[in-house]
Design an enzyme around this catalytic site. Sequence first.
Site, PDB file in Angstrom:
ATOM      1  N   TYR A 156     -22.446  10.990 -30.060  1.00 43.00           N
ATOM      2  CA  TYR A 156     -22.348  11.856 -28.621  1.00 43.00           C
ATOM      3  C   TYR A 156     -22.258  10.893 -27.406  1.00 43.00           C
ATOM      4  CZ  TYR A 156     -23.879  15.518 -25.474  1.00 43.00           C
ATOM      5  OH  TYR A 156     -24.059  16.496 -24.802  1.00 43.00           O
ATOM      6  N   LYS A 194     -19.348  10.586 -24.857  1.00 41.03           N
ATOM      7  CA  LYS A 194     -19.562  11.030 -23.546  1.00 41.03           C
ATOM      8  C   LYS A 194     -19.327  10.075 -22.320  1.00 41.03           C
ATOM      9  CE  LYS A 194     -20.538  15.276 -23.896  1.00 41.03           C
ATOM     10  NZ  LYS A 194     -19.766  16.353 -23.360  1.00 41.03           N
TER      11      LYS A 194
END
Length: 305
Positions: A165, A169
């Site tokens: 993640y 991101k």
Amino acid sequence: MGVLDGKVVLVTGGGNGIGKETALLAAREGAKVLVNDLGGGLKGGDEGDAGPAEAVAAEIRAAGGEAASNSESVTEYSAVANMVTQALDTFGRLDSIINPAGILRDGMFHKMSEADWKAVIDVHLHGSYNVGRAAVEYFRESERGSYVFFTSTSGLIGNIGQANYAAAKLGIVGLSRILAMEGAAKNIRSNVIAPFAWTRMIASIPVKDEASAQRVERMKNGMRADQVAQLAVALCSDQSSNVSGQIFGVRGNEVILFDQPRPVKSLARMEGWNPESLISQAFPAMSPDFTDLGATASVFPYEPI
């Protein structure tokens, strides 16, 4: 009169959480909205359901607004291109894309499967590429357009158990920055938001100790998706035409502007560096300015405002 009167906005992940609140607010602010949501689970990989997107679109129409729905996946470029075409065919134009669509597959990196790595990168980073690329030529021809992408403090600061993640991101931050730089001459803007908000994604994070339990409770009680939506919608307004290439955060009633990587300290050695001199001279001189390994909670330890 709303800040988005006459605009058309595509909201991905618009069936729940931040996406839903953003779609509803954009409509209240005068925009015609294409609500996209695959309708799948938090981990992705399922067939999805057209219901969530259509339910939000129906809610907008019931309130007197104009909205349509789409249940395709941001992971497929052709699907996102279809969303752009649908917006143009339905409403005659497209002004902004707000892209909070996402999934989570958390796990310690030494236990992370290739499938979990790829799935998160595909939805977040490849999905952001698809969103950006599918609309950019239309935006350039129109000489207007704005993107609102979503990053995370997992990428900006770090959180254990979220390597996939975080990588995705932080990649989105770089993508948005280049879109903003390349788009400036054509009046195309791009910004990113790191949201603090209680959503079904956050609710899925395992609570393993008292500290994480307190952190989750702070988010649940003090940080809402509708608060994030306010900034996402504001960034699409023509009145924000001077705002581009920035990284924002929303934490309760607090709006945060993050800095971006710039040199902190520089050391030169006329005879050049070698491993021994780097270890004995450069690293000790730089160490007071090293960034520590604290997670997001160490940077934001206070109660949401």
